[in-house]
Design a protein around this motif. Structure first.
Motif: not given
Length: 55
Positions: A45-48, A51-55
């Motif tokens: 979940l942290a990698m996702f 990678q999506t730039g949500l954080m």
């Protein structure tokens, strides 16, 4: 006159049900496996998220 109310008797009668009621799955696999799978989910979940730039 009966002084025992149904509300007062309910906790005593539900004690056995409350002790045997469970929300988890079966206990046939080891605890360490559950922890490893949980932490794997956290890492994925942290990698996702990164990678999506949500954080």
């Amino acid at each position: 006159m009966n002084t025992t109310s149904a509300a007062a008797a309910a906790p005593a009668s539900l004690t056995g049900v409350r002790e045997s009621a469970r929300t988890g799955g079966p206990d046939d696999r080891p605890k360490w496996l559950e922890h490893v799978l949980g932490w794997t989910l956290v890492v994925v979940l942290a990698m996702f998220v990164t990678q999506t730039g949500l954080m």
